[in-house]
Motif scaffolding. Structure first.
Motif, PDB file in Angstrom:
ATOM      1  N   GLY A 202      50.991  32.816  39.277  1.00  0.00           N
ATOM      2  CA  GLY A 202      50.770  34.186  38.837  1.00  0.00           C
ATOM      3  C   GLY A 202      51.335  34.539  37.483  1.00  0.00           C
ATOM      4  O   GLY A 202      51.323  35.723  37.112  1.00  0.00           O
ATOM      5  N   PHE A 212      43.153  38.064  37.523  1.00  0.00           N
ATOM      6  CA  PHE A 212      43.788  38.908  38.525  1.00  0.00           C
ATOM      7  C   PHE A 212      43.263  40.339  38.405  1.00  0.00           C
ATOM      8  O   PHE A 212      42.763  40.742  37.350  1.00  0.00           O
ATOM      9  N   ALA A 216      47.273  44.360  39.128  1.00  0.00           N
ATOM     10  CA  ALA A 216      48.247  43.268  39.149  1.00  0.00           C
ATOM     11  C   ALA A 216      48.572  42.789  37.740  1.00  0.00           C
ATOM     12  O   ALA A 216      49.705  42.381  37.465  1.00  0.00           O
ATOM     13  N   GLN A 217      47.598  42.860  36.836  1.00  0.00           N
ATOM     14  CA  GLN A 217      47.834  42.387  35.475  1.00  0.00           C
ATOM     15  C   GLN A 217      48.951  43.155  34.785  1.00  0.00           C
ATOM     16  O   GLN A 217      49.773  42.579  34.066  1.00  0.00           O
ATOM     17  N   LEU A 220      52.218  41.740  36.349  1.00  0.00           N
ATOM     18  CA  LEU A 220      52.452  40.346  35.985  1.00  0.00           C
ATOM     19  C   LEU A 220      52.746  40.199  34.495  1.00  0.00           C
ATOM     20  O   LEU A 220      53.481  39.299  34.085  1.00  0.00           O
ATOM     21  N   THR A 226      55.184  35.147  31.993  1.00  0.00           N
ATOM     22  CA  THR A 226      53.949  35.627  31.383  1.00  0.00           C
ATOM     23  C   THR A 226      54.151  35.920  29.902  1.00  0.00           C
ATOM     24  O   THR A 226      53.317  35.554  29.055  1.00  0.00           O
TER      25      THR A 226
END
Length: 268
Positions: A202, A212, A216-217, A220, A226
């Motif tokens: 993820g 995604f 959620a982006q 994340l 990330t």
């Protein structure tokens, strides 16, 4: 003062008890930490073999559709994957490997004994950080060679890459030491490996963040893995300058992680 005579030569020797200079102690401890890390088969699997296999596998097989810098070329896939794998290497060493090793050192009383040695506690943590950096240099050298053999065409400023890697190392080291210094060794072992797997999936390392849901982006995108993988991708794939938003996220995680580790780390 002691006077000895041997072979007709008389010498006077004065004992000088005391600790070695601090830089020498830190270098010696860092060298020991590095040797222990490189001799550990499980750590080598985590820090070297797994990232290399993932880079080769996902570059050669179209398992997941990834954005490519050059349409239709094998180099396009590796251009996307290589920065993410470099971020994964930092995660595996600075967070997962360091958390597990330090957690079991704490359980077996190694840290407790080292804490009363002439080497100060901050010197011990500095030595551990140096060992992590040495290991990362070896990882990045190997992964870069493999990626170049697969057709990688890196772009961008090496100084921007170095800044991202150093801030990423600081962020993950703080989080790893926090986990190792507050949880039981067995819990640290399970939690560190679980976090590694979750962030692998993820954190934008292999699976693009666009895959995604939008809700959620946004979450994340705030994770250190990330920020590191996206920042490296901006520089190495797209030739951008300093990715300030990603550097800012990593700096916040570094301050929070290292600050919390310094505050809550237990040596016993």
């Amino acid at each position: 003062m002691t006077t000895t005579e041997a072979g007709g030569v008389t010498g006077t020797f004065s004992p000088r008890p005391g600790a070695a200079p601090l830089p020498r102690m830190i270098r010696a401890q860092a060298a020991l930490e590095t040797r222990m890390l490189l001799r550990n088969g499980e750590q080598l699997l985590l820090t070297v073999i797994i990232p290399t296999l993932l880079l080769v596998l996902f570059s050669a097989v179209d398992i997941i559709a990834v954005p490519t810098a050059t349409a239709g070329g094998a180099g396009g896939s590796v251009d996307f994957l290589a920065p993410g794998i470099l971020a994964l290497a930092v995660l595996s060493t600075a967070f997962t490997g360091q958390a597990i090793a330090t957690g079991f050192e704490r359980r077996y009383g190694v840290l407790k004994r080292l804490a009363v040695s002439p080497l100060p506690r901050w010197g011990l943590m500095t030595a551990k950080t140096c060992a992590v950096l040495v290991t990362e240099v070896l990882q990045i050298t190997l992964l870069t060679a493999v990626a170049l053999a697969l057709g990688w065409s890196p772009q961008g400023n090496p100084l921007a890459v170095a800044a991202l890697l150093l801030l990423g190392t600081a962020a993950f080291s703080g989080l790893g030491l926090l986990m190792a210094g507050t949880l039981k060794a067995e819990v640290t072992l399970a939690a560190a490996n679980l976090v590694f797997l979750l962030l692998l999936v993820g954190g934008g390392v292999i699976v693009p963040l666009e895959k995604f849901p939008e809700a959620a982006q946004s979450v994340l995108g705030l994770l250190p893995i990330t920020a590191l993988s996206d920042g490296l991708r901006e520089v190495l794939q797209h030739g951008a300058g300093l990715p300030w938003p990603d550097l800012g996220i990593l700096a916040v995680w570094a301050v929070l992680g290292l600050g919390a580790a310094a505050r809550f780390f237990r040596w016993e």
